[in-house]
Design a protein around this motif. Structure first.
Motif, PDB file in Angstrom:
ATOM      1  N   GLN A  42       0.837  -1.202   0.000  1.00  0.00           N
ATOM      2  CA  GLN A  42       0.000   0.000   0.000  1.00  0.00           C
ATOM      3  C   GLN A  42       0.874   1.255   0.000  1.00  0.00           C
ATOM      4  N   ALA A  43       1.938   1.252   0.789  1.00  0.00           N
ATOM      5  CA  ALA A  43       2.839   2.391   0.840  1.00  0.00           C
ATOM      6  C   ALA A  43       3.511   2.606  -0.515  1.00  0.00           C
ATOM      7  N   GLN A  44       3.880   1.528  -1.189  1.00  0.00           N
ATOM      8  CA  GLN A  44       4.498   1.638  -2.503  1.00  0.00           C
ATOM      9  C   GLN A  44       3.520   2.220  -3.521  1.00  0.00           C
ATOM     10  N   LYS A  45       2.257   1.800  -3.437  1.00  0.00           N
ATOM     11  CA  LYS A  45       1.232   2.342  -4.340  1.00  0.00           C
ATOM     12  C   LYS A  45       1.058   3.837  -4.124  1.00  0.00           C
ATOM     13  N   ARG A  46       0.992   4.234  -2.848  1.00  0.00           N
ATOM     14  CA  ARG A  46       0.828   5.666  -2.544  1.00  0.00           C
ATOM     15  C   ARG A  46       2.014   6.460  -3.055  1.00  0.00           C
ATOM     16  N   ALA A  47       3.218   5.923  -2.849  1.00  0.00           N
ATOM     17  CA  ALA A  47       4.419   6.626  -3.299  1.00  0.00           C
ATOM     18  C   ALA A  47       4.443   6.729  -4.822  1.00  0.00           C
TER      19      ALA A  47
END
Length: 79
Positions: free
Chosen positions: A70-75
């Motif tokens: 999820q953090a990678q998607k947001r980034a």
């Protein structure tokens, strides 16, 4: 991430599993591929832990993977 989510994102997660538990060969990863029961059995065998402990570690790691993805998607969306 749920175990169903792990099945859909197995190719992304495989490297994380390898880094976390450093299986000695790709065969281990293919054997456990996407299934909780197989991963739990492999953790029990490899580390000699009780089933409950192996289940806890497996579930915690899958949850961690979900948060990381999820953090990678947001980034990626911020770019």
């Amino acid at each position: 991430m749920s175990w169903d989510g792990l099945e859909r994102r197995w190719n992304q997660a495989r490297g994380k599993f390898k880094k976390k538990w450093s299986p000695e060969g790709a065969g281990d990863l293919e054997m456990i591929a996407r299934t909780r029961e197989r991963l739990v059995a492999q953790l029990q065998e490899r580390y000699g832990v009780a089933k409950e402990e192996a289940e806890k570690h497996a579930d915690e790691f899958v949850s961690f993977l979900g948060q990381e993805l999820q953090a990678q998607k947001r980034a990626a969306g911020d770019r």
